[in-house]
Enzyme design. Structure first.
Site, mmCIF file in Angstrom:
data_model
loop_
_atom_site.group_PDB
_atom_site.id
_atom_site.type_symbol
_atom_site.label_atom_id
_atom_site.label_comp_id
_atom_site.label_asym_id
_atom_site.label_seq_id
_atom_site.Cartn_x
_atom_site.Cartn_y
_atom_site.Cartn_z
ATOM 1 N N ALA A 96 45.773 44.428 49.498
ATOM 2 C CA ALA A 96 47.062 44.998 49.127
ATOM 3 C C ALA A 96 47.379 44.513 47.723
ATOM 4 O O ALA A 96 46.886 43.466 47.285
ATOM 5 C CB ALA A 96 48.154 44.575 50.102
ATOM 6 N N SER A 97 48.205 45.266 47.021
ATOM 7 C CA SER A 97 48.433 44.979 45.600
ATOM 8 C C SER A 97 49.345 43.788 45.351
ATOM 9 O O SER A 97 49.176 43.061 44.384
ATOM 10 C CB SER A 97 49.005 46.221 44.899
ATOM 11 O OG SER A 97 48.083 47.284 44.972
#
Length: 208
Positions: free
Chosen positions: A9-10
């Site tokens: 995930a970012s």
């Protein structure tokens, strides 16, 4: 053959493990077991992803890199995507993505000719999906920049609010000599945040 699953995930606010159940179900349907999980919160537009490269370092030729979507692996620019592909290719790793059905066949294909044909097809489709993921990333960044510029013009832009309580706790942990890994586990922060807070604390100390 080992199946190694990669979850990304970012940001720290996003749940990188969100897709784990889908990957487990995919493997179970094919009688496979996931040998190891590699999870990180880093931008897909950057090659600085320690867990991804730890995964590749653990791989042997023929191992499978299992991902939910191609954009979990890459939102990279052309040069970085080519560099990552060379690394993956040099290690003989096969990419299997849930959003790329043709890649699923690489797990079961034994015939050499079929395997080579499918590898060529998958390579082309991976390039296409990686390019789409990059475009989505650049479009979102452009829209975000336009929104910020508009808000600044109208005098309503406030920026992202800092979590001062968490950051103070991180600085305290750094001062006590705790390792970065242990701080990340305790707070969920990224390494870039740790680096920024360490530099800020050092500057404040030098000015005091």
């Amino acid at each position: 053959m080992f199946v190694r699953a990669y979850l990304r995930a970012s940001t720290q606010e996003q749940d990188a493990t969100r897709a784990r159940a889908a990957l487990e179900a995919f493997a179970a349907e094919r009688g496979l077991a996931v040998a190891a999980w590699y999870v990180e919160n880093e931008s897909g537009a950057s090659l600085k992803r320690p867990e991804l490269f730890r995964l590749l370092g653990d791989c042997k030729a023929g191992d499978v890199l299992l991902i939910e979507q191609v954009d979990r692996l890459s939102r990279l620019n052309d040069a970085d995507w080519e560099a990552l592909k060379r690394e993956i290719g040099a290690r003989g790793v096969r990419i299997v993505a849930l959003d790329l059905p043709t890649s699923w066949q690489s797990i079961a294909t034994a015939d050499e000719t079929t395997a080579r044909i499918m590898a060529a097809v998958n390579g082309m489709l991976l390039d296409m999906l990686a390019a789409i993921a990059r475009k989505d990333y650049t479009d979102r960044r452009r829209r975000q920049a336009e929104g910020i510029a508009k808000a600044k013009t109208e005098g309503v832009y406030k920026g992202r609010r800092e979590d001062s309580e968490r950051n103070a706790a991180i600085v305290s942990m750094l001062s006590k000599g705790m390792t970065w890994s242990s701080i990340q586990k305790a707070t969920g922060c990224s390494r870039s945040t740790l680096s920024r807070l360490r530099e800020r604390a050092a500057n404040e100390l030098s000015q005091s």
